[in-house]
Design a protein around this motif. Structure first.
Motif, short mmCIF file in Angstrom:
data_model
loop_
_atom_site.label_atom_id
_atom_site.label_comp_id
_atom_site.label_asym_id
_atom_site.label_seq_id
_atom_site.Cartn_x
_atom_site.Cartn_y
_atom_site.Cartn_z
N GLN A 206 -6.35 8.73 -1.18
CA GLN A 206 -6.70 7.75 -0.14
C GLN A 206 -7.90 6.90 -0.56
N GLN A 207 -8.88 7.54 -1.22
CA GLN A 207 -10.03 6.78 -1.70
C GLN A 207 -9.62 5.78 -2.78
N GLU A 208 -8.75 6.24 -3.70
CA GLU A 208 -8.29 5.32 -4.74
C GLU A 208 -7.48 4.16 -4.14
N LYS A 209 -6.66 4.47 -3.13
CA LYS A 209 -5.90 3.40 -2.47
C LYS A 209 -6.83 2.40 -1.82
N ALA A 210 -7.87 2.89 -1.16
CA ALA A 210 -8.83 1.99 -0.52
C ALA A 210 -9.53 1.12 -1.56
#
Length: 281
Positions: free
Chosen positions: A112-116
């Motif tokens: 999720q952090q990488e997607k953000a």
């Protein structure tokens, strides 16, 4: 052998043994029964039971009870041991599941952090692109269109030039002056297609001759009639002849003549770049 059956059997034998002993004691304690050295009358004496038989049975029953108790203890112990082991294994499995769940949760959080982060980078790139497109308008290449060539009245279009066929006669220099006054010059013919186009515009006659802009001093080949130019009596200027003889062809119709003769003429107005003129000598 069941536990209840063994216990009842042993208890029954033990009760019988105790009854026998009580009966024996009661007989010994009776006042009317005495022991004397000399028997007075025949009296039946009940002997005390002797021998190991009853005691062995009691011992056997006690041993059986102990064995049953031991087996029960072992069974209960094994049951609780298995249950404890199952509980330990279940607890270990639950702990492993908790570890796997924690690892999966951590992976999801990282994704999720990488997607953000990727979404932020995408937004930044789109913003830069929009700014660049706003500040720098794309250059529009406009197709170059040429306006159609429109020739003046009584002029005929071929390729990029307009041609005028005169109805009056002049000598070569006067013909050239007239053409120049119209922004043109006596026609200079370069190709067979141009020669054929102009020859088809000329009317037929006994000897219809038209000045054009090439002199025999500058051009000694091209579309001359056989034997021409012969430069007979200073014949320095060229003209085109069209007669009523149908066998004549356009590419064999040039002649030379003195520039002072009066013929009709052909003017050419070049509508593009590269206009050129020729003057007789």
């Amino acid at each position: 052998m069941s536990t209840n059956g063994s216990s009842l059997a042993c208890e029954g034998m033990y009760s019988k043994l105790m009854d026998d002993e009580d009966e024996y004691d009661n007989l010994n304690r009776r006042p009317d029964v005495r022991l004397s050295a000399h028997p007075v009358s025949p009296v039946m004496v009940i002997p005390k039971p002797s021998g190991p038989g009853p005691y062995r049975l009691v011992a056997f029953c006690l041993a059986a009870l102990c064995a049953v108790l031991l087996i029960s203890i072992i069974a209960v112990t094994a049951h609780y041991k298995n249950k404890t082991q199952s509980d330990v294994e279940g607890k270990s499995e639950m702990q492993q599941q908790d570890v796997n769940t924690s690892a999966l949760t951590a992976s999801i959080s990282k994704l999720q952090q990488e997607k953000a982060q990727l979404q932020r980078e995408k937004d930044e790139l789109l913003a830069k692109l929009a700014t660049k497109m706003t500040t720098k308008a794309p250059s529009v290449i406009k197709p170059v269109t040429k306006a159609p060539i429109v020739c003046p009245m009584d002029w005929h279009l071929f390729s990029n030039s307009c041609y005028f066929i005169s109805r009056t006669t002049r000598d070569w220099p006067e013909s050239q002056s007239y053409c120049q006054s119209k922004g043109a010059h006596l026609a200079i013919i370069h190709t067979a297609e141009e020669q054929t186009f102009l020859w088809n515009l000329l009317p037929r006659g006994h000897w219809n001759a038209f000045w054009f802009g090439i002199t025999d001093e500058h051009t000694e080949d091209h579309f001359w009639e056989v034997g021409e130019p012969n430069n007979h009596i200073d014949e320095d200027c060229g003209y085109i002849v069209k007669t009523e003889v149908l066998e004549r062809v356009p590419i064999r119709s040039w002649y030379d003549a003195p520039c002072s003769m009066y013929w009709r003429f052909i003017c050419e107005k070049e509508m593009g770049a590269g206009a050129s003129t020729a003057t007789p000598h």
